[in-house]
Scaffold this active site. Structure first.
Site, PDB file in Angstrom:
ATOM      1  N   LEU A 146       0.832  -1.201   0.000  1.00  0.00           N
ATOM      2  CA  LEU A 146       0.000   0.000   0.000  1.00  0.00           C
ATOM      3  C   LEU A 146       0.866   1.250   0.000  1.00  0.00           C
ATOM      4  CD1 LEU A 146      -2.598   1.740   0.501  1.00  0.00           C
ATOM      5  CD2 LEU A 146      -2.230   1.330   2.951  1.00  0.00           C
ATOM      6  N   SER A 147       0.546   2.217  -0.849  1.00  0.00           N
ATOM      7  CA  SER A 147       1.154   3.540  -0.837  1.00  0.00           C
ATOM      8  C   SER A 147       2.666   3.444  -1.007  1.00  0.00           C
ATOM      9  CB  SER A 147       0.756   4.266   0.457  1.00  0.00           C
ATOM     10  OG  SER A 147       1.101   5.629   0.407  1.00  0.00           O
ATOM     11  N   ALA A 148       3.454   3.879  -0.010  1.00  0.00           N
ATOM     12  CA  ALA A 148       4.907   3.719  -0.111  1.00  0.00           C
ATOM     13  C   ALA A 148       5.268   2.242  -0.219  1.00  0.00           C
ATOM     14  CB  ALA A 148       5.589   4.345   1.096  1.00  0.00           C
ATOM     15  N   ALA A 151       4.679   1.429  -3.802  1.00  0.00           N
ATOM     16  CA  ALA A 151       5.797   1.904  -4.606  1.00  0.00           C
ATOM     17  C   ALA A 151       7.015   0.997  -4.432  1.00  0.00           C
ATOM     18  CB  ALA A 151       6.145   3.339  -4.221  1.00  0.00           C
TER      19      ALA A 151
END
Length: 389
Positions: A146-148, A151
């Site tokens: 999720l999110s970072a 990424a």
């Protein structure tokens, strides 16, 4: 670029949201794991292994978001409950505050976001430890974040594609598009970034891989104010050519509240899927009710009526779901609310690279404003987002 007042407002909202997450308490089902190899990224390794797990079981690597712990993300997403039910192992790399004050994986730091270096190598060493210790199936290793963490999942899929059969990126970003704090912040807002050809080149250069590429599942809320939804399309653009499919060659499967889009290769295999969740902000989509409900609502864990955990596991072949019995005319219907509006690229139409570049140029061009009165606000919010130490 967005104007300064809009930037400050978004930063302030982001900082406030992160503050809410810090007060969340969790039930910890995970155990610590000692990494057999090197740990240059100084990450902590946590895991979940169901009782009496058979040899040759799959492995899912789960990467939490900023401000979260591994246990908090597990509780919110329900991955350990699913693993208990369907017999697969889980690895949870966990960020430490010494590396990032807000517990974000450092997906934008060159020393952490490439093959055989930093946090990426640490995660790879954890995977090797899990596979060797529990005799897991090397052909069925998957990663989700999720999110970072999403990424960083992009980083792992690009840097070690031979390791993974599939990956899932939730509210995340494509690989290699940011190598500094300013670039990372711009990409989160959907500004700048490479075109389709360069996006694919970034992955091809990330490893010596020549074999089959991992399948990709991408999830994003259309109202995400932290990581702009345009990043979902950028991820698709990055992976389509690698799988030998055209970016514009997809099938729509609209449902109430979300649009699923599927890309199939020449053999008919589903190699890329996206889920655009209508009106959802920044977080992991959940469906917590009923016998097939998983997870718990909390900061960045959002009730939407669809479980990303369950659907991603199904996409990977870890879970068998009931067949879709909708009539063909309903499956082929156009979904409302997912359109290409003006110069903003939304999850309704994937356009050519040239059109994308023209739209990007029209979105940019605002000059920089140097005002000492707002500098501290911006820097504080960047630190809250994990983009500045």
């Amino acid at each position: 670029m967005r104007n300064l007042q809009d930037t400050i407002a978004r930063l302030a909202a982001l900082k406030a949201a992160y503050g809410e997450a810090n007060g969340h308490t969790t039930r910890d089902r995970l155990k610590d794991m000692t990494i057999a190899g090197a740990n240059p990224g100084a990450l902590k390794a946590r895991m979940f292994v169901p009782q009496n797990l058979a040899a040759g079981a799959p492995l899912v690597v789960v990467l939490h978001g900023c401000t979260q712990s591994a246990a908090a993300y597990d509780e919110g997403s329900g991955w350990s409950n699913l693993a208990d039910r369907y017999d697969f192992a889980l690895l949870f790399p966990e960020q430490q505050r010494a590396n990032n004050a807000n517990l974000c994986f450092n997906w934008f730091e060159p020393g952490d976001a490439r093959r055989d270096a930093g946090e990426a190598r640490s995660i790879h060493e954890m995977i090797e430890t899990m596979v060797s210790t529990y005799n897991l199936d090397r052909s069925r290793i998957f990663i989700v974040g999720l999110s970072a963490g999403g990424a960083m999942s992009s980083v792992m899929l690009a840097s070690y594609p031979e390791v993974f059969a599939g990956g899932a990126i939730i509210a995340g970003l494509p690989f290699g598009t940011a190598t500094s704090i300013p670039e990372a912040f711009d990409r989160m807002r959907g500004h700048g970034g490479p075109g389709e050809t360069q996006l694919q080149t970034l992955i091809r250069r990330a490893s010596p891989h020549k074999g089959r590429w991992p399948t990709i599942s991408v999830w994003h809320g259309t109202a995400d104010g932290t990581v702009d939804v345009s990043n979902m399309e950028a991820i698709v653009r990055q992976w389509t050519g690698l799988h030998g499919v055209k970016t514009t060659d997809f099938t729509d499967e609209p449902e109430k509240g979300y649009l699923r889009r599927v890309w199939r290769d020449a053999d008919g295999r589903q190699v890329i899927e996206t889920y655009a969740i209508q009106g959802m902000g920044h977080g992991t989509p959940l469906a917590t009710a009923g016998p097939d409900g998983y997870g718990k609502v909390g900061p960045y864990m959002l009730e939407t009526g669809i479980s990303s955990t369950l659907q991603i596991a199904s996409f990977w072949g870890l879970v068998t779901l009931a067949a879709d019995h909708r009539p063909n005319d309903e499956k082929d219907a156009k979904s409302e609310g997912f359109v290409h509006t003006g110069d903003i690229l939304m999850p309704g139409t994937l356009v050519s690279e040239n059109e994308e570049e023209r739209a990007r140029r029209r979105q940019t061009g605002a000059g920089k404003v140097h005002t000492s009165g707002v500098q501290k606000i911006i820097e504080d919010a960047l630190r809250a987002a994990g983009l500045m130490k």
